[in-house]
Write a protein that holds these residues in place. Structure first.
Motif, mmCIF file in Angstrom:
data_model
loop_
_atom_site.group_PDB
_atom_site.id
_atom_site.type_symbol
_atom_site.label_atom_id
_atom_site.label_comp_id
_atom_site.label_asym_id
_atom_site.label_seq_id
_atom_site.Cartn_x
_atom_site.Cartn_y
_atom_site.Cartn_z
ATOM 1 N N SER A 77 0.843 -1.188 0.000
ATOM 2 C CA SER A 77 0.000 0.000 0.000
ATOM 3 C C SER A 77 0.883 1.245 0.000
ATOM 4 O O SER A 77 2.084 1.178 0.286
ATOM 5 N N GLN A 78 0.276 2.392 -0.291
ATOM 6 C CA GLN A 78 1.033 3.641 -0.303
ATOM 7 C C GLN A 78 1.663 3.901 1.058
ATOM 8 O O GLN A 78 2.825 4.316 1.160
ATOM 9 N N HIS A 79 0.925 3.645 2.114
ATOM 10 C CA HIS A 79 1.439 3.852 3.471
ATOM 11 C C HIS A 79 2.627 2.937 3.751
ATOM 12 O O HIS A 79 3.657 3.385 4.285
ATOM 13 N N LEU A 80 2.514 1.662 3.375
ATOM 14 C CA LEU A 80 3.600 0.717 3.644
ATOM 15 C C LEU A 80 4.809 0.984 2.746
ATOM 16 O O LEU A 80 5.950 0.809 3.169
ATOM 17 N N ARG A 81 4.575 1.413 1.510
ATOM 18 C CA ARG A 81 5.701 1.767 0.634
ATOM 19 C C ARG A 81 6.480 2.933 1.217
ATOM 20 O O ARG A 81 7.713 2.915 1.243
ATOM 21 N N LEU A 82 5.754 3.925 1.674
ATOM 22 C CA LEU A 82 6.414 5.083 2.267
ATOM 23 C C LEU A 82 7.179 4.677 3.518
ATOM 24 O O LEU A 82 8.335 5.066 3.714
ATOM 25 N N GLY A 83 6.552 3.866 4.359
ATOM 26 C CA GLY A 83 7.224 3.411 5.576
ATOM 27 C C GLY A 83 8.466 2.602 5.283
ATOM 28 O O GLY A 83 9.505 2.781 5.927
ATOM 29 N N ALA A 84 8.371 1.713 4.276
ATOM 30 C CA ALA A 84 9.527 0.876 3.927
ATOM 31 C C ALA A 84 10.673 1.721 3.392
ATOM 32 O O ALA A 84 11.846 1.471 3.711
ATOM 33 N N ALA A 85 10.347 2.727 2.584
ATOM 34 C CA ALA A 85 11.393 3.582 2.022
ATOM 35 C C ALA A 85 12.068 4.408 3.106
ATOM 36 O O ALA A 85 13.307 4.512 3.151
#
Length: 217
Positions: A77-85
């Motif tokens: 998800s957008q939230h998880l992509r941002l968190g992972a980055a």
């Protein structure tokens, strides 16, 4: 655009662009012939992000590649992509929970958890591996405690509230970008680029306030 134009518009030499291509920091262009490729605006945008990571963030190529890989993971998800980055960005040293300061670190974790609960953030480290930012907070609180400086929840709460306001402002900026990938790239770049801005503004503000309070009349 061809490689020469990409170099001119980005300010990055053709040799460096070729290096980024070999290292996987930049996606390959559309192949036209065996020796020529076409590049688009996404390559220009990615070059700006890579420069922010390597030149401003001073991170190794391997670390930059890890950050970019997390940002590109469209299975999240957008939230998880941002968190992972953001998770993949370099962070300061972590607390040594196995050393002599383990009890101190445990107390710092309790204070960090109390602060997060007080501010109402859903950052619960028990749901998985604690984030690097959480570990940085624990280490900072432990250092304050070791040196005898204020570190209780009431003292740290204003910092958390200011951070909340900054997060709202930054994500408002991020949402002005059109696509999810652009938003992730912008968020990572702004995290790297704005941290020195925040540090410098804080020091300038303290100098200004010191002058008002303690300066000669």
């Amino acid at each position: 655009m061809r490689l020469a134009e990409l170099s001119e518009r980005s300010g990055v030499s053709t040799a460096t662009i070729k290096y980024y291509l070999r290292e996987g920091l930049l996606p390959p262009g559309e192949r036209l012939t065996a020796t020529k490729a076409e590049y688009g605006e996404e390559h220009l945008r990615r070059l700006r992000l890579v420069r922010a990571l390597i030149q401003v963030g001073r991170m190794p190529v391997a670390t930059a590649r890890e950050v970019l890989k997390a940002a590109e993971d469209e299975s999240l998800s957008q939230h998880l992509r941002l968190g992972a980055a953001i998770w993949a960005l370099p962070h300061d040293s972590e607390p040594d929970e196995d050393g002599a300061d383990a009890p101190e670190a445990a107390r710092a974790r309790e204070q960090a958890d109390a602060l997060l609960e007080r501010i109402g953030w859903g950052c619960n480290p028990e749901t998985g591996a604690p984030s690097p930012a959480y570990r940085m907070l624990v280490e900072a609180i432990a250092s304050l405690a070791r040196l005898g400086y204020p570190h209780d929840t009431d003292h740290l709460l204003p910092y958390a509230r200011l951070a909340s306001e900054l997060a709202v402002h930054e994500l408002d900026v991020v949402e002005t970008y059109d696509t999810p990938t652009e938003q992730i790239e912008a968020s990572v770049a702004l995290t790297v680029l704005y941290e020195p801005v925040l540090l410098s503004l804080r020091r300038l503000a303290e100098a200004e306030e010191s002058g008002r309070r303690f300066g000669e009349a």
